[in-house]
Design a protein around this motif. Structure first.
Motif, PDB file in Angstrom:
ATOM      1  N   ARG A  78       0.829  -1.214   0.000  1.00  0.00           N
ATOM      2  CA  ARG A  78       0.000   0.000   0.000  1.00  0.00           C
ATOM      3  C   ARG A  78       0.859   1.257   0.000  1.00  0.00           C
ATOM      4  O   ARG A  78       0.621   2.197  -0.762  1.00  0.00           O
ATOM      5  CB  ARG A  78      -0.929   0.006   1.218  1.00  0.00           C
ATOM      6  CG  ARG A  78      -1.848   1.230   1.265  1.00  0.00           C
ATOM      7  CD  ARG A  78      -2.523   1.360   2.612  1.00  0.00           C
ATOM      8  NE  ARG A  78      -3.342   0.202   2.933  1.00  0.00           N
ATOM      9  CZ  ARG A  78      -4.017   0.083   4.089  1.00  0.00           C
ATOM     10  NH1 ARG A  78      -3.929   1.037   4.997  1.00  0.00           N
ATOM     11  NH2 ARG A  78      -4.753  -0.981   4.314  1.00  0.00           N
TER      12      ARG A  78
ATOM     13  N   ASP B 221       1.855   4.417  -3.160  1.00  0.00           N
ATOM     14  CA  ASP B 221       1.658   5.865  -3.022  1.00  0.00           C
ATOM     15  C   ASP B 221       2.871   6.686  -3.471  1.00  0.00           C
ATOM     16  O   ASP B 221       2.809   7.920  -3.475  1.00  0.00           O
ATOM     17  CB  ASP B 221       1.341   6.212  -1.564  1.00  0.00           C
ATOM     18  CG  ASP B 221      -0.032   5.715  -1.137  1.00  0.00           C
ATOM     19  OD1 ASP B 221      -0.890   5.509  -2.030  1.00  0.00           O
ATOM     20  OD2 ASP B 221      -0.251   5.532   0.075  1.00  0.00           O
TER      21      ASP B 221
ATOM     22  N   LYS C 200      -5.381   7.261   5.910  1.00  0.00           N
ATOM     23  CA  LYS C 200      -5.310   5.884   5.409  1.00  0.00           C
ATOM     24  C   LYS C 200      -4.092   5.123   5.935  1.00  0.00           C
ATOM     25  O   LYS C 200      -3.848   3.995   5.547  1.00  0.00           O
ATOM     26  CB  LYS C 200      -5.318   5.864   3.884  1.00  0.00           C
ATOM     27  CG  LYS C 200      -4.159   6.578   3.234  1.00  0.00           C
ATOM     28  CD  LYS C 200      -4.212   6.475   1.699  1.00  0.00           C
ATOM     29  CE  LYS C 200      -3.845   5.108   1.197  1.00  0.00           C
ATOM     30  NZ  LYS C 200      -3.621   5.075  -0.268  1.00  0.00           N
TER      31      LYS C 200
END
Length: 247
Positions: free
Chosen positions: A80, A84, A111
């Motif tokens: 994850r 980004d 998040k």
């Protein structure tokens, strides 16, 4: 295995490294797998106090077994954060030290999963340290805060990242150049600052926009400068750098 090579350490410093090794190996057999340059970094981080440096090093060995089981961080823990593009690999500075680029505006506090984020920091630090060539021990970091705002402000995450670097990667950071710093970030910095140790504090350099090009060119040749900052080199997102290594 341990190595006696490296650096400009004097005989007295290497004697303290040997003392550290004796203390560490008596308490944890895995210390035998660590080279003398690593021990020396811990020694320097504790102002050549053998007792304190040994305790710091042994704590690091215990932490490493949990943080990177099997020797590396599992990819499923960092996917994850990799997606980004918070971190990119740059070129090298004028002394040959590898460059890490960080983009805090790509980090959204809402998040963030703390366990995964800590793994990501370890993953990023492991990768940049693996690039450090023989004869060097440190890396240069450029922290580009362009676009940073309140949605990116994550004090707990920043402190966690600093604690990992200070406690488990001592004497690896040469300098952190803070660029494109918005005024509002300085409020966050005031909360982070007390958690930075004295040695590490001196490595954070805030560069104003007017001095940016001069400051960058003092550290980095144009051929190694990120193209986003006026140079000729295209940084590699950490997710792509990882793929190129495994290809």
């Amino acid at each position: 295995m341990a190595s006696n090579a490296g650096g400009d350490a004097g005989e007295g410093e290497w004697l303290k490294v040997a003392q550290m090794r004796a203390v560490a190996e008596a308490q944890d057999p895995h210390a035998k797998e660590v080279d003398n340059l690593t021990l020396r970094r811990f020694l320097r981080a504790r102002d050549h106090n053998v007792e304190k440096a040994s305790a710091m090093f042994l704590k690091s060995l215990r932490w490493r077994k949990e943080a990177a089981p099997g020797g590396s961080v599992p990819l499923d823990m960092v996917q994850r954060d990799l997606a980004d593009d918070k971190v990119c690999m740059g070129g090298v500075d004028r002394t040959g030290r590898p460059i890490l680029l960080a983009f805090p505006a790509n980090h959204l506090s809402a998040k963030r999963d703390m366990a995964h984020f800590k793994s990501f920091i370890v993953y990023a630090l492991d990768n940049i340290c693996a690039r450090i060539p023989r004869g060097q021990e440190k890396f240069l970091c450029i922290v580009d805060l362009k676009g940073w705002g309140y949605s990116n402000c994550d004090i707990r995450a920043y402190i966690a990242a600093l604690e990992i670097m200070q406690s488990y990667y001592p004497e690896r950071l040469a300098k952190a150049m803070m660029i494109h710093v918005p005024y509002m970030f300085m409020k966050a910095w005031k909360m982070i600052y007390p958690f930075i140790d004295d040695v590490t504090r001196d490595k954070f350099v805030f560069v104003d926009d007017k001095s940016l090009q001069e400051a960058l060119r003092q550290e980095i040749d144009e051929s190694q400068m990120p193209d986003t900052l006026g140079g000729k080199l295209t940084p590699i997102p950490l997710k792509n750098y990882t793929r190129s290594l495994s290809a």
